[in-house]
Write a protein that holds these residues in place. Structure first.
Motif, PDB file in Angstrom:
ATOM      1  N   UNK A  40       1.057  -1.200  -0.109  1.00 24.87           N
ATOM      2  CA  UNK A  40       0.009  -0.245   0.093  1.00 24.87           C
ATOM      3  C   UNK A  40       1.093   1.284  -0.016  1.00 24.87           C
ATOM      4  N   UNK A  41       2.077   1.070   0.596  1.00 20.07           N
ATOM      5  CA  UNK A  41       3.145   2.147   0.465  1.00 20.07           C
ATOM      6  C   UNK A  41       4.549   1.862   0.422  1.00 20.07           C
ATOM      7  N   UNK A  42       5.354   2.614   0.157  1.00 21.91           N
ATOM      8  CA  UNK A  42       6.767   2.446   0.190  1.00 21.91           C
ATOM      9  C   UNK A  42       7.456   2.233   1.508  1.00 21.91           C
ATOM     10  N   UNK A  43       8.355   1.621   1.802  1.00 23.47           N
ATOM     11  CA  UNK A  43       8.744   1.553   3.197  1.00 23.47           C
ATOM     12  C   UNK A  43       9.451   2.903   3.462  1.00 23.47           C
ATOM     13  N   UNK A  44       9.252   3.543   4.661  1.00 21.71           N
ATOM     14  CA  UNK A  44       9.713   4.956   4.872  1.00 21.71           C
ATOM     15  C   UNK A  44      11.386   4.792   5.015  1.00 21.71           C
ATOM     16  N   UNK A  45      11.819   3.544   5.477  1.00 22.30           N
ATOM     17  CA  UNK A  45      13.390   3.334   5.509  1.00 22.30           C
ATOM     18  C   UNK A  45      14.054   3.502   4.404  1.00 22.30           C
ATOM     19  N   UNK A  46      13.375   3.504   3.022  1.00 19.63           N
ATOM     20  CA  UNK A  46      14.030   3.554   1.940  1.00 19.63           C
ATOM     21  C   UNK A  46      14.437   5.080   1.754  1.00 19.63           C
ATOM     22  N   UNK A  47      13.807   5.919   2.034  1.00 20.24           N
ATOM     23  CA  UNK A  47      13.731   7.361   1.821  1.00 20.24           C
ATOM     24  C   UNK A  47      14.898   7.901   3.225  1.00 20.24           C
ATOM     25  N   UNK A  48      14.636   7.195   4.197  1.00 17.31           N
ATOM     26  CA  UNK A  48      15.573   7.442   5.481  1.00 17.31           C
ATOM     27  C   UNK A  48      16.995   7.228   4.906  1.00 17.31           C
ATOM     28  N   UNK A  49      17.298   6.183   4.683  1.00 16.33           N
ATOM     29  CA  UNK A  49      18.658   5.703   4.101  1.00 16.33           C
ATOM     30  C   UNK A  49      19.281   6.602   3.176  1.00 16.33           C
ATOM     31  N   UNK A  50      18.339   6.751   2.123  1.00 10.89           N
ATOM     32  CA  UNK A  50      18.897   7.511   0.904  1.00 10.89           C
ATOM     33  C   UNK A  50      19.203   8.916   1.316  1.00 10.89           C
ATOM     34  N   UNK A  51      18.292   9.425   2.017  1.00 16.24           N
ATOM     35  CA  UNK A  51      18.530  10.870   2.424  1.00 16.24           C
ATOM     36  C   UNK A  51      19.847  11.124   3.449  1.00 16.24           C
ATOM     37  N   UNK A  52      20.218  10.018   4.019  1.00 16.28           N
ATOM     38  CA  UNK A  52      21.330   9.816   4.825  1.00 16.28           C
ATOM     39  C   UNK A  52      22.726  10.335   3.818  1.00 16.28           C
ATOM     40  N   UNK A  53      22.724   9.788   2.647  1.00 14.60           N
ATOM     41  CA  UNK A  53      23.718  10.155   1.345  1.00 14.60           C
ATOM     42  C   UNK A  53      23.098  11.391   0.719  1.00 14.60           C
ATOM     43  N   UNK A  54      22.307  12.002   1.007  1.00 16.18           N
ATOM     44  CA  UNK A  54      21.779  13.107   0.111  1.00 16.18           C
ATOM     45  C   UNK A  54      21.141  12.786  -1.332  1.00 16.18           C
ATOM     46  N   UNK A  55      20.643  11.543  -1.190  1.00 16.15           N
ATOM     47  CA  UNK A  55      19.825  11.109  -2.290  1.00 16.15           C
ATOM     48  C   UNK A  55      18.444  11.198  -2.175  1.00 16.15           C
ATOM     49  N   UNK A  57      14.312  11.042  -4.104  1.00 21.51           N
ATOM     50  CA  UNK A  57      13.649  10.525  -5.084  1.00 21.51           C
ATOM     51  C   UNK A  57      13.062  11.799  -6.089  1.00 21.51           C
ATOM     52  N   UNK A  58      13.026  11.475  -7.378  1.00 22.70           N
ATOM     53  CA  UNK A  58      12.570  12.656  -8.210  1.00 22.70           C
ATOM     54  C   UNK A  58      11.265  12.990  -8.399  1.00 22.70           C
ATOM     55  N   UNK A  59      10.470  11.806  -7.852  1.00 21.91           N
ATOM     56  CA  UNK A  59       8.986  11.888  -7.909  1.00 21.91           C
ATOM     57  C   UNK A  59       8.378  11.225  -6.573  1.00 21.91           C
ATOM     58  N   UNK A  60       7.046  11.378  -6.625  1.00 21.30           N
ATOM     59  CA  UNK A  60       6.243  10.694  -5.460  1.00 21.30           C
ATOM     60  C   UNK A  60       6.412   9.135  -5.648  1.00 21.30           C
ATOM     61  N   UNK A  61       6.598   8.559  -4.530  1.00 15.14           N
ATOM     62  CA  UNK A  61       6.793   7.088  -4.604  1.00 15.14           C
ATOM     63  C   UNK A  61       5.537   6.255  -4.284  1.00 15.14           C
TER      64      UNK A  61
END
Length: 127
Positions: A40-55, A57-61
């Protein structure tokens, strides 16, 4: 522009993270992702660990349902152990045997492994 499709079961972790990483580094191709049984949704930990290295998403997930039409539109399909190889022409299919992450440390290890694999994929295919 070339198109890469990342596919996993739920389209909530591995395929989403691979897509974000690919689109961050690739200059001559774009990636999308889908799942056989989308969550139903993307796991929020995906965004968390990518933000740690300044990456970012280019669009809504949003998890998306995998379709056979997606195979036809893609130049390359990468499965995380969920697709039958017989469905896809061998020249446009890759299998990445990477287990789903369970905890935050697993997500960080997944991120680092996917960065390496995606960069290799981009270099090999001139994406």
């Amino acid at each position: 522009m070339k198109k890469v499709l990342f596919v996993c079961v739920n389209n909530a972790r591995r395929s989403q993270m691979a897509t974000i990483i690919f689109n961050h580094f690739a200059k001559k191709a774009k990636a999308e992702s889908a799942g056989l049984l989308p969550a139903s949704e993307v796991d929020k930990r995906v965004i968390t660990v990518l933000q740690e290295i300044k990456i970012k998403p280019s669009q809504e997930l949003l998890p998306r349902q995998f379709t056979e039409e997606m195979i036809k539109e893609a130049d390359l399909v990468i499965s995380f152990g969920c697709l039958d190889q017989k469905l896809i022409p061998p020249a446009k299919f890759r299998e990445w045997q990477i287990e789903p992450p369970l905890n935050l440390d697993d997500f960080r290890q997944l991120r680092d492994r996917l960065i390496k694999k995606v960069k290799e994929l981009i270099a090999e295919n001139n994406f």
